[in-house]
Write a protein that holds these residues in place. Structure first.
Motif, mmCIF file in Angstrom:
data_model
loop_
_atom_site.group_PDB
_atom_site.id
_atom_site.type_symbol
_atom_site.label_atom_id
_atom_site.label_comp_id
_atom_site.label_asym_id
_atom_site.label_seq_id
_atom_site.Cartn_x
_atom_site.Cartn_y
_atom_site.Cartn_z
ATOM 1 N N PHE A 296 35.998 42.474 47.129
ATOM 2 C CA PHE A 296 36.803 41.351 47.611
ATOM 3 C C PHE A 296 36.185 40.753 48.871
ATOM 4 O O PHE A 296 35.320 41.342 49.524
ATOM 5 C CB PHE A 296 38.237 41.804 47.864
ATOM 6 C CG PHE A 296 38.992 42.107 46.598
ATOM 7 C CD1 PHE A 296 39.687 41.114 45.927
ATOM 8 C CD2 PHE A 296 38.987 43.388 46.070
ATOM 9 C CE1 PHE A 296 40.368 41.392 44.754
ATOM 10 C CE2 PHE A 296 39.673 43.676 44.898
ATOM 11 C CZ PHE A 296 40.359 42.676 44.239
ATOM 12 N N CYS A 297 36.693 39.567 49.201
ATOM 13 C CA CYS A 297 36.069 38.741 50.235
ATOM 14 C C CYS A 297 36.202 39.347 51.628
ATOM 15 O O CYS A 297 35.337 39.117 52.477
ATOM 16 C CB CYS A 297 36.688 37.337 50.201
ATOM 17 S SG CYS A 297 35.952 36.167 51.348
ATOM 18 N N ALA B 40 35.381 39.028 43.702
ATOM 19 C CA ALA B 40 36.603 38.839 42.921
ATOM 20 C C ALA B 40 37.413 37.636 43.385
ATOM 21 O O ALA B 40 38.000 36.919 42.564
ATOM 22 C CB ALA B 40 37.451 40.110 42.974
ATOM 23 N N ASP B 41 37.496 37.396 44.691
ATOM 24 C CA ASP B 41 38.264 36.263 45.218
ATOM 25 C C ASP B 41 37.399 35.317 46.036
ATOM 26 O O ASP B 41 37.881 34.658 46.955
ATOM 27 C CB ASP B 41 39.441 36.757 46.057
ATOM 28 C CG ASP B 41 39.009 37.674 47.194
ATOM 29 O OD1 ASP B 41 37.849 38.137 47.157
ATOM 30 O OD2 ASP B 41 39.825 37.920 48.100
ATOM 31 N N CYS B 42 36.117 35.257 45.715
ATOM 32 C CA CYS B 42 35.177 34.380 46.417
ATOM 33 C C CYS B 42 35.092 33.031 45.705
ATOM 34 O O CYS B 42 35.666 32.856 44.625
ATOM 35 C CB CYS B 42 33.792 35.036 46.469
ATOM 36 S SG CYS B 42 33.705 36.451 47.595
ATOM 37 N N PRO C 295 33.570 33.590 41.316
ATOM 38 C CA PRO C 295 34.017 34.918 40.854
ATOM 39 C C PRO C 295 32.969 35.588 39.993
ATOM 40 O O PRO C 295 31.974 34.979 39.569
ATOM 41 C CB PRO C 295 35.277 34.585 40.039
ATOM 42 C CG PRO C 295 35.096 33.174 39.613
ATOM 43 C CD PRO C 295 34.314 32.498 40.699
#
Length: 408
Positions: A252-253, A356-358, A361
């Motif tokens: 995750f970011c 995943a949340d960039c 994806p």
């Protein structure tokens, strides 16, 4: 909408054009109407004609439906074949590219090890710049070893369907990130070392003693390792707090932004330091030019009056020599910094932008995964290439390492 192939087969049906032109409710022309005589055919009722036309069009419609289904199935089979081909090609190329990257890692390990071994043939005491540069070579060696281990665990063993230990993968990832940030920290230390040598050339030997340099190098190794292992142990329910070493937080970011700040922050600070060093060097060159002009004039007057040289001239000459050595070391460090920017910047950008949340994806389709495979392969190749270029720069620019490497 029917495809062109369907239309061609549809218009090629025997007798279809004749029936279509005549219309469904008209009688076809007699087959034996010739030589001016009309053949007598048995009369058909309108109901029989209607049934024949309905039967014919039912067969044609059924044939067209079956043809459409066949063509649709061919398209599906072609698509599945292409996707399966991409997956097979990706797996085959992974089995080929990963061993090639591993060979490059082994070459990088041997070259950097030779640079480190060359210190045994250096007779005079190590300067602070050389000491930090050798430690940077050790960081490159460590990064190559961690990258090679990660490629074996995450790519080669996965392609060969071998069982893997997730906690071992997690620890190798922590060591790999430690190696990258440790190398960046060494570059920042070299920048600070050059800045001190340029700004305070007379006080530099008293500040950068062997003891202080060794303590600085120890911090350059310990701080990145402590940061990542403490971070990986402080995520609730994940990392080392999880029995299976769950590392979803790496995807995750939040974590990736933290890592990118550890890379881009020192890079920005180094840009500011070297910009200020450039300004100081330009001022020093202008001052040296003015001093040399005054000194030539004073020498002519001293020779005319038989005066001894001034002590201030010796101090200024020593400062000039120290400045010249610092400028040469700065050029070497800038070459190394350029190799780090070219080698690490693409990898850090991909690491930050794809998650995943960039903004980009993780790929989900086989075709997108196939493209990302080439991106990751290129990124790893650039990182290994960086670790191979730096020893060449050391040997070409640093006389002590060149002599030691030649003897070893």
């Amino acid at each position: 909408m029917a495809s062109s192939g369907e239309d061609r087969l549809w218009t090629a049906l025997p007798g279809l054009e004749a029936v279509t032109a005549a219309g469904p409710w008209t009688d076809p022309a007699p087959a034996n109407a010739s030589n001016g005589t009309d053949a007598q055919l048995p009369s058909q009722s309108a109901e029989d004609t209607e049934l024949e036309a309905f039967y014919f069009y039912s067969k044609a419609a059924l044939f067209r439906v079956l043809l459409s289904l066949a063509l649709y199935n061919i398209q599906i089979i072609t698509l599945v074949r292409d996707l399966a081909g991409d997956v097979v090609v990706c797996c085959c190329r992974r089995r080929r590219s990963v061993p090639a990257l591993l060979v490059l890692c082994m070459v990088s390990l041997s070259v950097n090890a030779r640079v480190l071994v060359s210190v045994c043939w250096i007779r005079r005491p190590l300067s602070p710049t050389l000491h930090i540069s050798l430690s940077l070579a050790g960081a490159d060696l460590f990064a190559s070893a961690a990258l090679a281990t990660g490629l074996m665990l995450n790519s080669l063993f996965k392609a060969l369907h071998l069982q893997q230990d997730q906690c071992l993968q997690f620890t190798v990832e922590a060591l790999r990130l430690t190696g990258i940030i440790a190398a960046v920290a060494h570059l920042l230390a070299l920048a600070a070392n050059h800045y001190l040598g340029i700004l305070r050339p007379l006080h530099y030997p008293a500040i950068m003693t062997h003891r202080n340099t060794s303590a600085c190098i120890a911090l350059l190794w310990l701080l990145p390792a402590a940061f990542f292992f403490v971070y990986f142990s402080s995520v609730p329910g994940q990392g080392y707090q999880s029995p299976t070493c769950n590392y979803d937080f790496l995807l995750f970011c939040k974590f990736r932004a933290t890592f990118s700040s550890l890379f881009f922050g020192p890079l920005l600070l180094m840009a500011i330091i070297y910009a200020h060093i450039f300004v100081i060097v330009r001022r020093h060159q202008a001052s040296r030019l003015r001093f040399s002009r005054r000194h030539r004039g004073s020498q002519r007057r001293a020779h005319h009056h038989h005066h001894a040289p001034h002590q201030h001239h010796h101090q200024h000459q020593h400062s000039n020599q120290q400045m010249a050595r610092s400028v040469k070391a700065i050029r070497t460090t800038l070459l190394i910094l350029g190799s780090y920017v070219v080698g690490l910047m693409p990898g850090v950008l991909v690491f930050v932008l794809v998650c995943a949340d960039c903004p980009f994806p993780f790929p989900e389709t086989p075709r997108d995964k196939f493209r990302m495979f080439f991106i990751y392969t290129t990124v790893n190749f650039l990182i290994i290439l960086k670790t191979l270029l730096n020893p060449i720069i050391y040997a070409a620019r640093m006389q002590e390492i060149k002599v030691g490497a030649t003897v070893s």
